[in-house]
Design an enzyme around this catalytic site. Sequence first.
Site, PDB file in Angstrom:
ATOM      1  N   ARG A   1       0.819  -1.223   0.000  1.00  0.00           N
ATOM      2  CA  ARG A   1       0.000   0.000   0.000  1.00  0.00           C
ATOM      3  C   ARG A   1       0.854   1.275   0.000  1.00  0.00           C
ATOM      4  O   ARG A   1       0.450   2.288  -0.565  1.00  0.00           O
ATOM      5  CB  ARG A   1      -0.891   0.020   1.243  1.00  0.00           C
ATOM      6  CG  ARG A   1      -1.859  -1.158   1.346  1.00  0.00           C
ATOM      7  CD  ARG A   1      -3.225  -0.810   0.827  1.00  0.00           C
ATOM      8  NE  ARG A   1      -4.138  -1.933   0.962  1.00  0.00           N
ATOM      9  CZ  ARG A   1      -5.054  -2.048   1.917  1.00  0.00           C
ATOM     10  NH1 ARG A   1      -5.171  -1.112   2.843  1.00  0.00           N
ATOM     11  NH2 ARG A   1      -5.861  -3.082   1.945  1.00  0.00           N
TER      12      ARG A   1
ATOM     13  N   ASP B   1     -16.965   8.978   6.857  1.00  0.00           N
ATOM     14  CA  ASP B   1     -15.817   8.096   6.691  1.00  0.00           C
ATOM     15  C   ASP B   1     -14.566   8.873   7.073  1.00  0.00           C
ATOM     16  O   ASP B   1     -14.557  10.104   7.017  1.00  0.00           O
ATOM     17  CB  ASP B   1     -15.696   7.593   5.240  1.00  0.00           C
ATOM     18  CG  ASP B   1     -14.883   6.315   5.136  1.00  0.00           C
ATOM     19  OD1 ASP B   1     -15.475   5.227   5.029  1.00  0.00           O
ATOM     20  OD2 ASP B   1     -13.632   6.402   5.190  1.00  0.00           O
TER      21      ASP B   1
HETATM   22  C1  LIG Z   1     -14.402  -2.099   4.518  1.00  0.00           C
HETATM   23  S1  LIG Z   1     -15.094  -0.485   4.430  1.00  0.00           S
HETATM   24  C2  LIG Z   1     -16.759  -0.787   4.929  1.00  0.00           C
HETATM   25  C3  LIG Z   1     -17.752   0.025   4.149  1.00  0.00           C
HETATM   26  C4  LIG Z   1     -19.206  -0.259   4.473  1.00  0.00           C
HETATM   27  N1  LIG Z   1     -19.531   0.048   5.834  1.00  0.00           N
HETATM   28  C5  LIG Z   1     -19.561  -1.699   4.183  1.00  0.00           C
HETATM   29  O1  LIG Z   1     -19.757  -2.484   5.100  1.00  0.00           O
HETATM   30  O2  LIG Z   1     -19.631  -2.066   3.002  1.00  0.00           O
HETATM   31  C6  LIG Z   1     -14.350   0.273   5.873  1.00  0.00           C
HETATM   32  C7  LIG Z   1     -14.377   1.788   5.839  1.00  0.00           C
HETATM   33  O3  LIG Z   1     -14.007   2.261   7.137  1.00  0.00           O
HETATM   34  C8  LIG Z   1     -13.267   3.458   6.981  1.00  0.00           C
HETATM   35  N2  LIG Z   1     -12.482   3.667   8.207  1.00  0.00           N
HETATM   36  C9  LIG Z   1     -11.356   3.057   8.602  1.00  0.00           C
HETATM   37  N3  LIG Z   1     -10.937   3.526   9.777  1.00  0.00           N
HETATM   38  C10 LIG Z   1     -11.834   4.469  10.154  1.00  0.00           C
HETATM   39  C11 LIG Z   1     -11.960   5.336  11.275  1.00  0.00           C
HETATM   40  N4  LIG Z   1     -11.045   5.331  12.275  1.00  0.00           N
HETATM   41  N5  LIG Z   1     -13.000   6.184  11.316  1.00  0.00           N
HETATM   42  C12 LIG Z   1     -13.921   6.205  10.322  1.00  0.00           C
HETATM   43  N6  LIG Z   1     -13.862   5.426   9.236  1.00  0.00           N
HETATM   44  C13 LIG Z   1     -12.819   4.565   9.148  1.00  0.00           C
HETATM   45  C14 LIG Z   1     -12.416   3.210   5.748  1.00  0.00           C
HETATM   46  O4  LIG Z   1     -11.973   4.418   5.163  1.00  0.00           O
HETATM   47  C15 LIG Z   1     -13.381   2.429   4.864  1.00  0.00           C
HETATM   48  O5  LIG Z   1     -14.037   3.245   3.940  1.00  0.00           O
END
Ligand SMILES: C[S@@+](CC[C@H](N)C(=O)[O-])C[C@H]1O[C@@H](n2cnc3c(N)ncnc32)[C@H](O)[C@@H]1O
Length: 291
Positions: A32, A140
């Site tokens: 990454r 997000d």
């Molecule tokens: C795997 S995706 C899940 C998206 C959606 N909720 C789903 O289930 O399809 C995880 C998301 O969490 C966000 N994320 C990661 N760490 C985070 C944090 N500390 N606060 C808010 N969002 C976060 C990432 O940027 C990413 O877009």
Amino acid sequence: MNPPDYEYLRKLLKDHSGLDLSADKQYLIESRLLPLARKAGLADIGELVQKLKGGSSAVVAQVVEAMTTNETFFFRDKVPFDHFRDSIMPEIIKARAARKNIRIWCAAGSTGQEPYSLAMCVKEMSAALGGWRVEIIATDLSQEVLEKSKAGIYSQFEVQRGLPIQMLVKYFKQHGELWQINPDIRAMVQHRQLNLLHDFSQLGVFDIIFCRNVLIYFDQETKINIFGRLARIMEPDGFLVLGAAETVVGLTDVFKPFPDRRGLYRPSGVAGAPGKVGAAMWPKVSAAARL
Ligand SMILES: C[S@@+](CC[C@H](N)C(=O)[O-])C[C@H]1O[C@@H](n2cnc3c(N)ncnc32)[C@H](O)[C@@H]1O
């Protein structure tokens, strides 16, 4: 990558995003962050770490974003959306008949497929929601995914993942090889950048929170902390929806699972009530949908 650089990055990511990497994830960091380092004219991860130690907050943000996993798709796992349509919304509509206001938070909404899936479900329920105000707030950590979410533009591949064809035809316009979600659905979702590690009480009190497939990246202590703060901004009869691999069980008693509906939780009351729930608790928001 040498071990001290790996430890430095592990700690930085844990502190800034909650990402809890085990001791053997060097390959993930390399895959990454090496492209990001090269793009910035740096030779390797070691030079990137030196730059981070120099204190550039812009580089920290880029590194944190590059390490997020943004995988998502429309109506992911299907069952939570069946619950949303068949039980959560009917219960909340009944309970909120007097105030005609529903607040939904899609925490970690990534590129928008999840909040727009909820918005399409709400739109399908318009007949029961005449004159109601339904707010859907998508947040997000990553600014990049939020921009994509706001645009609501998806590839053929993305709209083929989980989205029923009738919904594609009904709620999207095709532009060449891309599909854009219709303006009325887009307008139902408000976007904000928000890190779940930080205070989110300013968002107000919610009836429904979808917080799916993000807590899996955090350690137990962080999950427990976030559950505690989520419980304090939920209506006592609200619903928390977690991802298929996530649960509160064994971690905290601030939420209790519904025995008959997997993935759904309700505040147990032990975290404390969200305060006096009423219009005064809700922040001023511009784009709530009047249905
Ligand atoms: C795997 S995706 C899940 C998206 C959606 N909720 C789903 O289930 O399809 C995880 C998301 O969490 C966000 N994320 C990661 N760490 C985070 C944090 N500390 N606060 C808010 N969002 C976060 C990432 O940027 C990413 O877009």
